[in-house]
Every structure is written in structure tokens, then in C-alpha cells.
Design a protein around this motif. Structure first.
Motif, mmCIF file in Angstrom:
data_model
loop_
_atom_site.group_PDB
_atom_site.id
_atom_site.type_symbol
_atom_site.label_atom_id
_atom_site.label_comp_id
_atom_site.label_asym_id
_atom_site.label_seq_id
_atom_site.Cartn_x
_atom_site.Cartn_y
_atom_site.Cartn_z
ATOM 1 N N ASP A 738 -113.800 -30.039 -5.152
ATOM 2 C CA ASP A 738 -113.678 -29.668 -3.743
ATOM 3 C C ASP A 738 -114.883 -28.836 -3.325
ATOM 4 O OD1 ASP A 738 -111.295 -30.961 -3.648
ATOM 5 O OD2 ASP A 738 -110.056 -29.139 -3.820
ATOM 6 N N ASN A 739 -115.146 -28.803 -2.006
ATOM 7 C CA ASN A 739 -116.261 -28.011 -1.433
ATOM 8 C C ASN A 739 -117.613 -28.449 -1.986
ATOM 9 O OD1 ASN A 739 -114.295 -26.476 -0.118
ATOM 10 N ND2 ASN A 739 -114.187 -25.034 -1.841
ATOM 11 N N HIS A 751 -110.495 -29.404 -9.060
ATOM 12 C CA HIS A 751 -109.141 -29.614 -8.539
ATOM 13 C C HIS A 751 -108.446 -30.633 -9.439
ATOM 14 C CE1 HIS A 751 -106.459 -30.142 -4.720
ATOM 15 N NE2 HIS A 751 -105.748 -30.066 -5.836
ATOM 16 N N CYS A 820 -106.562 -25.308 -8.987
ATOM 17 C CA CYS A 820 -107.943 -25.204 -8.490
ATOM 18 C C CYS A 820 -108.578 -23.944 -9.054
ATOM 19 C CB CYS A 820 -107.982 -25.139 -6.953
ATOM 20 S SG CYS A 820 -108.003 -26.757 -6.185
#
Length: 979
Positions: A738-739, A751, A820
Motif C-alpha cells: 500500500d502507499n 498488507h 499492515c
């Protein structure tokens, strides 16, 4: 005092005793008769106020027969013994003044460094002679040599004035009093001031505020205004509550340095030479802005408060000098009238018409002489003068009277003033010679400072703080009562007060540190001084003190002059700290004991499990097993594995709680960890008819920076739970970043999603399942077994890695867990500096396909004290054609290595006598380079740290997989024998 107490509905009778002019033998009977007539006419008093020593003496002698038990509040008293005698009677309370004559002597020598002699002028009155004896007792031998006593009890006024005319210009006078001489002649104060200035012009130091502004230079004086304010407070409280204060003897600190600006300039003294915090009469109002340091402590505020309270008496004396002079001759009066810097009005006593005004009055009021002499005094004061009929008779007899009022200037501005009246003859008619002094600014400042003093006084009282003032050059200190009370003393018991008082009471073990802090502050290393130390209580116990302070004033050479600070009793706080420290040490000891117990339990449980699982694996590959025997062995292997996982869970949760579980981020390929999980659970999922699959995002084809061991542990728990609670369907693992838009060195998060198609978890239990020892079904009849630690460990591990774990509330076909935590993709530079990890186990050794090794000539030393574990390893190695020598202790291993060469050493850690760690250290120090593989059941952080410091080929934790051990040995020997 009279003006401040005079309110509507209250009758105030003022009795003037005038014992400075006439003897008490005459005035006491007259005063007695006056009071008796007043009581007969108006009834008994509610309260009596006494304003000096003679008045209090009178009341002690006659009050009971005159007024019975009517309470008395006294002030203006400088005789401590008299005040103490008064408060022995329960209806007496009040304030005393305390004049330091020695301070004024020192002040004279400080202001005039080239001073020749200091002439001390003192009258024959009882109070004057008492002051003289007190001063003599305080003088050091060196000071006494430079003092000349002018004692009017031994001389007449005429004899003293003849000597005064011969005083050198570099001499100074300390004026104590001059009311009475040896012949019995009397002067009032104003007359004595004029008499003194008439015969000498050398500087005059005076310890009281009256006279300053009338030709006296100044001194360290007593503020009568402040004393009156305190007495008024006591009086108003009694009139309201009808109860005298519990502390009926208030020794006020009303001393300030007070000077006449014109005299300062006339004597050639620069304002900067005056003591810090001095009040200078006649200097512009902006002068007061220099006194911001009063905020340092309540004492400084008290000093400044007292300063402004002196101004009333100071101007009274200056005006008195003029009035006394005027009574001597009208010609001299005219000169004083015209040349005075103070506004003066001549007023017709009956109608109040203004007959004349001096130039200073014209400037002050803003009128011309013609305009001002057409006015009546009532047009200036709003009718206050007209209410003074009862005082005019006394004024006509030569007495002085004053009143407070507001005068209106020509521009309409209202100013607060004090007007002093005396009667003179002008063209053979009585005229009121009226000196006007503006007190507006003074009153504003006094009210502000009074409020500030009260506020800081309340703060000090509420905090129960002791306060101290330290004159560093002399070592003298001033303390408040609270300082002494903390140690069980009174100030009198601790006298004389010097810095040695503190040193004698301070604990010797603490004094050096405290004095060093003081020195660091004096030298500028510390902005403030602060120290904690013990002081001896009167009862012999020790009191912990928090001492804080700061230098308030400095000498011209940069050395400290005055320092101010506070003492706080922190004994209870120190005792609480000691209890907390003891509790902390007990908790740490308990935690350490727990860790030792868990490490020992790990060793004792893993050690027997190792041969159980190992021999089970050997038996499972046997050819002559029946199907029933094979099933029994598989059950044994499965339940042993369950027990091993339970041990790991318990140890991990204990290490997390103790803060001993370290996170070690390494460059890791996530595909390797997922593959390992799939292989681990492949057989279990197949037996339950479940489909196990995964999907890894393309961006994770590169290495990322994570802790591989903790990631593997989370996946083991999540996938293990999914298989345990599912009876059909599929179990899916999804891994993504993610990101990712933040860049390679940004804050991407790994994640992980584990999804099953089991019974699911109700929303109410989503948080509960992450707590230790919590299960969805905790009844005795539950379908699924377990300790309730797996998900709690997952949550703790995720938080340790800066992440989080949760259950998706929207997934309804089973349970979906999300984890996460940060997993940055490293830059090229990071990749070069950090080694790659391609396996999930933190203890595993990077493997390559092992070469075929002929073990016939290979010799392995097995160091193991447990015979069952030793038997298992020997059987495994002998099947691989290795020659095995067994040692049961570290010392035996060292002796064997000294006698013959081994190709590999398998070393246990916990053994009787010499441990494995000690044996490895000795072997390495003796240049033995034989590869060493550690086999251990210990799980403490201390052991792990020590293992990382040794040159080891690998570390395997018991129970050891026989297959893994065999492959590892083959690989290590192959590496050491390859060319």
C-alpha cells in the motif's frame, strides 16, 4: 489611618497624646480625662487603635478601668518587649516595626567611601536612648572607631549646635532623634529638623521616612503607610467578624531604601550608587518601572510596597520643616513660600478663601495667581475642607493637621492630594499655611503593589514555602517563619541568621553537591540554582528540602550581592519515590525470575520433545509398519508438533510482555516466506479437503525491508487458524504493497490478507479475539481446542513492527484478517549495505543444494548431556556414514578437541559443569576453526545475544528436524572440504 477608617455610619475619635513634646506624666492624665469624657458622652468604644509605644503603655495601664475588655489593635510599635507584654492579654493584637540602625550605618559608609566620621545624633528621650544602646550592641569594633556619638542626654541643644558648625564637609550625620536635651528643653520633630539644617549642611541619614524631603538625604526607613494598612486590615476584620486574629503579633517587614532626589544630587551621589531597589522622592514617575525584580520573591515585593508607603510621612516632614521655620519669622516664611518646589496655598481659615499661592501651586493647578486667588478651597476639594471645623481649633493653637482629598485642576482633571495645614500670622491675622502634595501616582502604585503583595503572600502561604534572602558578601541571611517551622524551630532559636545556620543543619553527604550547584549558578553555568538535600529537624530526624533560588543583584565587580529563594519540604515525595523504586526493583526481580523460569521451562520441554519427534520421524520411514502403527505414529508426530507450537506461543507472549522481543528488519523476498507457509500446511489442508492458494502483487517481486521471522510467525498463526476453523472451501493469502506512490524510500506498508470460508466471527468479538487467552467459544464443550494466544501474538507483533491487525467487517463468507506494517522498498545504496535473506526462519542458514558427501572419513563431535537427544543425533549421523564421538560436557569437548581433529562440532548449550557457550569461547580463543553448529532448547534473549557474538556455522532450535539437520551437516562439510 483616620482617613482610611472614616466611613459612613462609623464614629471615629482621634486622641492626640503629643508625648514627643510634653512628658507622659503630664499627657497621661490629660488623655485619661479626654477619653473618660468621650465615653460618658457617646458610650463605650467598639475598638481601640494604638499608634505608638507611649500610647500602648497608656492603654496597658489604664484601658481596663476606662474601657473594660474592648479589643486593642496596636501599630507603629518598635519595642518588641512591650508588644509581647501586650499580647499576653487576649484582647490585644497588632503590628510592630523593626528598624535596623546598623543597616543605616553601613549605608552611610557605602554611599560615601571617603567618609571621615559618622556622627550619631540622639536625644535624651527614653526611646532615643534605647535606640542608641541597640546600635552600640550591633557595632563591630572597626565600625565603632569611626562613630562619634552626639548624645543630647549629656549636652544641650546649644552645645551640640556649636560642635555641628565645625563638622568637616566629608562627615555625615545619622539622625536618630532630637526631641529632648539634658536641660529639659523640648523640640517637636519639625523643629528638630529645622534646627539641624540651620546649623550644618552635611548629609543626614535618617532611619524613618519623616524628614526625607525636608533636607534629609534618606536612609533605610520604616513605611508607616504599610504598617497602617496592615493595622486597618486587622481592624476591619475584627469589626466584621468580632474576632481577633489567631496570630496576634505581626512583625512586619516594612523597611525600604528611601532618598530625596534633590539631596542625592546636592551630595554628589550618582543614582546608580544607590542600593538596588531604592525609591527616590522627586524623581520622574518612570523611575518605578525599574523595580520589576520585586517579582522574584514575595520579600522583594514587600520591600517595594513598604517604599511607596513611606512617601506620606516623607512629605509631611518636608512640609513640617517649612511650617516650623515659618513660625519663627514671617520674613523667613515669605522666602520659603516663594522658593518651595511644593505647591503652597494661603487660606483664610473661616471661609476657605484662597488668599495667595506660590509659583509651584500656579503651575500645578494651571491657574494664574489672579484666577486662583478668586477661588474658594471648596471649589478645588469639593467641600472636604469645610468638614474640618473640629480640627481648626487645634490648628489655631499651632498644631499641624492634614487631610486627604481630591483636588480639581483647571483642565478638569481630578488628582489625589494630601494637604498639610498649620496656622501662621500674616499682617496680624491668622492664615492657614497649606502645603499640597500630589499622591495620585503613589496611591495607584501602592494599591497595585498591595494587591500583588497579597496575591504572592497567598501563594506562599498556600504552597507552604520557606523563603530566604542571602547577602552573599557578608553571609547574612533573612528567613521567614515557615523556613524555620519546616525544621521544628522558631527564627529566634536559629539566630543569629547566617549562611552557617544552613550549613550546620544540612546533611554532610548532601552539602558538597548543593554548594557546587550554588557555585555553578554564581559562575553563570546555571540560570537558576536548584538542589535537593536533607536538613536536620529539631527532633533529630532528617527532612528532605527542595531549594531553589537566583541572584537578584550583582556588585560592580560581577560578584553576587543578594540572592533570593525558597525551601519546599519534599520529604513525603522522597518517601514515595523510595517506595516506587523498591516496588520497581521488586517487579524487575519478579520479571527476571519469570524470564529465567520460562527459559528453563523451554529447555526442559523442548529437550524431551526432540527425541520424541526425532525418533517418530525415523519410525515413520520404516518399511515394516502396519497401517495401524503408521496411524499411531502420525498422531504422535501431530500432537508433538501441537505441543511445540504451544510452547512457542507461551514463550513469545512472555518475551513480548517483558519487552525482550527485538524486531530485526532485513532485506527479504516475501515469496520465500509465503512458499514456506504453503509447504508447511500443504499436507494438513489436503487432509481436510481445503484448497490453499496465494496471490502476491507484482511490486513484491523485489526485496523489501521487514522482519522475516515475525512475518512468518504471523502467517503461521493466521493460516493455521483458518485451516483449524474451516471444514470446506478455500483459504486464500493475498500480499500487496500500500502507499506505493510515495516512492522507493517512502512509507509503503506490507498488507497481508488471509481469507477463509469457515463459520466467521461475529462483529462483537472482533476485538476480543486479539486479547490473550480469549476464544470465541470458551466452554468445556467447545469444538476447537487452543490456548487463545495465537491472535494476541499476531496483534503484539504487528504493533511492535509499527503496524496493526484487524478483521474485515464487510466480509460475510467466513473470516478475513488484515495485517499492515511498514515495509519500505530499499534504494540501491541500502541494497548494497544490507545482506539479503531468502528464508523465513531467523535461525535458518542460507542453503544451496548440498553436494554428495562421503562420510566414511568424516568425524563429528557431538556435545550433548541428554542421552536420548544424543542417541537420536548419533543414529541420524551413523545412517549417513559419519563417525561420531560423544561428549557429555563442555570440558570433555575441549579435552577431545585437544587430542584429535574433528570435521564438525554439534554443541548443546545447557550442560552440567562448563556450558556450551563457555566451551565455544575457549575453543575459538585457542584457534580452533572447526565448524560449530549449536543445538539448543534455550530461548532467552541473553543467550541469543551471546550466540550472535560467536563464530558459528548455524543455530538450530530443539526439537530439531532430522531431515534439516542431515542436510545442514552435509552442506557445511561439503563447503569446508571443497577446494
Amino acid at each position: 489611618m483616620a482617613d482610611l477608617l472614616q466611613v459612613e455610619g462609623r464614629y471615629l475619635e482621634v486622641v492626640y497624646m503629643d508625648t514627643k513634646r510634653e512628658p507622659v506624666e503630664l499627657r497621661f492624665p490629660q488623655t485619661y480625662d479626654h477619653i473618660q469624657v468621650n465615653i460618658d458622652e457617646f458610650g463605650p468604644f467598639d475598638l481601640i487603635l494604638s499608634s505608638d509605644d507611649n500610647a500602648l503603655e497608656f492603654l496597658l495601664e489604664f484601658k481596663e478601668e476606662l474601657a473594660g475588655d474592648v479589643p486593642v489593635i496596636f501599630f507603629g510599635i518598635n519595642n518588641t518587649e512591650l508588644a509581647a507584654r501586650a499580647i499576653e492579654r487576649e484582647e490585644y493584637a497588632g503590628v510592630i516595626e523593626k528598624v535596623s540602625l546598623l543597616d543605616n550605618v553601613k549605608l552611610a559608609f557605602e554611599l560615601f567611601p571617603s567618609l571621615g566620621n559618622l556622627h550619631v545624633l540622639v536625644g535624651a528621650s527614653v526611646s532615643g536612648q534605647a535606640d542608641l544602646e541597640a546600635l552600640k550592641a550591633q557595632l563591630s569594633p572597626d565600625l565603632a572607631k569611626r562613630i562619634v556619638i552626639e548624645d543630647l542626654s549629656l549636652s544641650t541643644f546649644g552645645e551640640v549646635e556649636s560642635r555641628m558648625r565645625t563638622y568637616p564637609e566629608d562627615d555625615v550625620i545619622l539622625f536618630l532623634s532630637a526631641y529632648l536635651d539634658a536641660s529639659g528643653d523640648h523640640f517637636d520633630f519639625l523643629e528638630s529638623v529645622l534646627w539641624l539644617r540651620q546649623h550644618t549642611q552635611i548629609p543626614v541619614i535618617h532611619p524613618y521616612e519623616h524628614g526625607i524631603g525636608q533636607g534629609f538625604l534618606g536612609g533605610r526607613v520604616i513605611s508607616h503607610f504599610q504598617m497602617a494598612q496592615k493595622a486597618i486590615e486587622l481592624a476591619e476584620n475584627y469589626l466584621r467578624d468580632r474576632v481577633l486574629p489567631k496570630q496576634r503579633f505581626v512583625e512586619g517587614d516594612f523597611a525600604i531604601n528611601y532618598f530625596d532626589y534633590k539631596e542625592v544630587l546636592r551630595c554628589g551621589i550618582a543614582p546608580s550608587q544607590l542600593p538596588h531597589g531604592s525609591i527616590v522622592l522627586g524623581k520622574p514617575l518612570s523611575f518605578f518601572t525599574k523595580y520589576k525584580t520585586y517579582c522574584i520573591t514575595a520579600f522583594v515585593v514587600s520591600v517595594l510596597m513598604a517604599v511607596f508607603g513611606q512617601i506620606l510621612g516623607l512629605m509631611y516632614l518636608r512640609q513640617g520643616r517649612l511650617l516650623g521655620k515659618l513660625r519663627e519669622s514671617e520674613g523667613q516664611t515669605a522666602s520659603l513660600f516663594e522658593n518651595s518646589y511644593t505647591p503652597i496655598l494661603l487660606i483664610e481659615p473661616n471661609e476657605g478663601c484662597i488668599l495667595d499661592a506660590n509659583p509651584a501651586a500656579l503651575v500645578y493647578y494651571g491657574y494664574s495667581k489672579e484666577e486662583l486667588t478668586e477661588l474658594n478651597i471648596a471649589e478645588l476639594d469639593g467641600g472636604t475642607f469645610a468638614k474640618m471645623d473640629h480640627r481648626l481649633d487645634r490648628i489655631r493653637t499651632g498644631e499641624c493637621e492634614s487631610y486627604q482629598s481630591k483636588h480639581q485642576l483647571r483642565n478638569g482633571e481630578q488628582r489625589q492630594v494630601e494637604v498639610l495645614f498649620t496656622c501662621i500670622q500674616r499682617q496680624q491675622q491668622p492664615v492657614l499655611f497649606s502645603i499640597v502634595r500630589d499622591t495620585t501616582a503613589q496611591r495607584d502604585v501602592e494599591e497595585t503593589l498591595a494587591a500583588e503583595q497579597m496575591r504572592l503572600g497567598h501563594i506562599l502561604s498556600a504552597t507552604n514555602a520557606g523563603t530566604w534572602e542571602w547577602h552573599v558578601p557578608s553571609g547574612q541571611i533573612c528567613l521567614n517563619e515557615t523556613w524555620a517551622e519546616m525544621l521544628g524551630y522558631t527564627l529566634e532559636e536559629l539566630s543569629p541568621l547566617t549562611v552557617s545556620t544552613w550549613k550546620n543543619l544540612c546533611h554532610p553527604d548532601d552539602m558538597e553537591k548543593a554548594l557546587q550547584r550554588v557555585e555553578d549558578h554564581f559562575s553563570g553555568k546555571l540560570e537558576y540554582y536548584s538542589s535537593e538535600f536533607r536538613m536536620r529537624h529539631k527532633d533529630g530526624s532528617w527532612v528532605w528540602i527542595l531549594d531553589r533560588g537566583q541572584v537578584g543583584t550583582w556588585l560592580s565587580d560581577g560578584q553576587p550581592e543578594w540572592a533570593y529563594g525558597t525551601h519546599l519540604d519534599i520529604t513525603e515525595l522522597k518517601e514515595a519515590e523510595a517506595e516506587l523504586l523498591e516496588a520497581k526493583e521488586s517487579a524487575e526481580a519478579a520479571s527476571q525470575a519469570k524470564n529465567v523460569f520460562l527459559a528453563t521451562m523451554s529447555h526442559e520441554l523442548r529437550t524431551p520433545l526432540n527425541p520424541i519427534i526425532g525418533f517418530t520421524d525415523l519410525m515413520l520411514v520404516a518399511d515394516n509398519l502396519t497401517s495401524e502403527q503408521l496411524e499411531w505414529l502420525q498422531i504422535t508426530k501431530s500432537r508433538s508438533s501441537d505441543l511445540l507450537l504451544l510452547i512457542d506461543d507461551i514463550l513469545n507472549i512472555a518475551r513480548i510482555e517483558a519487552g525482550r522481543l527485538a524486531i530485526e528488519a532485513r532485506l527479504t523476498l516475501i515469496q520465500d516466506i509465503v512458499d514456506d507457509i504453503l509447504n508447511f500446511f500443504e499436507r494438513t489442508s489436503r487432509e481436510k479437503g481445503l484448497s490453499l492458494n496465494c496471490k502476491i502483487a507484482p511490486e513484491l517481486s523485489e526485496h523489501c525491508l521487514i522482519d522475516p521471522a515475525r512475518t512468518r510467525q504471523i502467517l503461521l498463526n493466521l493460516v493455521g487458524n483458518a485451516i483449524k476453523f474451516s471444514s470446506e472451501g478455500e483459504i486464500s493469502i493475498f500480499v500487496r504493497l500500500d502507499n506505493t506512490e510515495t516512492g522507493r524510500d517512502g512509507c509503503q506498508e506490507l498488507h497481508i490478507i488471509v481469507r477463509d470460508q469457515g463459520p466467521g466471527i461475529s462483529r462483537e468479538q472482533h476485538k476480543l479475539v486479539f486479547e490473550e487467552f480469549q476464544q470465541i467459544d470458551s466452554s468445556d464443550a467447545r469444538e476447537y481446542e487452543g490456548t487463545g494466544l495465537g491472535l494476541a501474538i499476531c496483534r503484539r507483533l504487528a504493533e511492535l513492527m509499527g503496524g496493526r491487525i484487524w478483521i474485515d467487517e464487510n466480509y460475510k463468507e467466513g473470516a478475513e484478517f488484515h495485517v499492515c506494517y511498514p515495509a519500505p522498498l530499499p534504494s540501491a545504496e541500502t541494497t548494497q549495505n544490507v545482506g539479503l535473506v531468502n528464508e523465513a526462519s531467523a535461525d535458518a542458514r542460507p542453503t544451496t543444494p548440498a553436494k554428495s558427501v562421503s562420510g566414511a572419513a568424516k568425524h563429528v563431535l557431538l556435545v550433548e548431556d541428554d542421552m536420548s537427544n544424543a542417541k537420536l543425533v548419533m543414529v541420524c549421523l551413523q545412517r549417513k556414514q559419519y563417525r561420531v564421538t560423544h561428549a557429555q560436557s563442555g570440558q570433555s569437548a575441549i579435552d577431545l578437541c585437544a587430542e584429535e581433529r574433528f570435521d564438525l562440532i554439534l554443541m548443546d548449550i545447557k550442560m552440567p559443569g562448563m556450558s556450551g557457550l563457555e566451551a565455544i569461547r575457549i575453543l575459538r580463543e585457542s584457534d580452533h576453526s572447526t565448524p560449530i553448529v549449536v543445538l539448543t532448547a534455550l530461548a532467552s534473549g541473553n543467550v541469543e545475544r551471546r550466540l550472535r557474538e560467536l563464530e558459528l556455522s548455524a543455530v538450530l532450535r530443539k526439537p530439531v528436524s532430522i531431515t534439516v539437520l542431515a542436510k545442514l551437516i552435509d552442506q557445511i562439510i561439503a563447503e569446508t572440504t571443497s577446494p
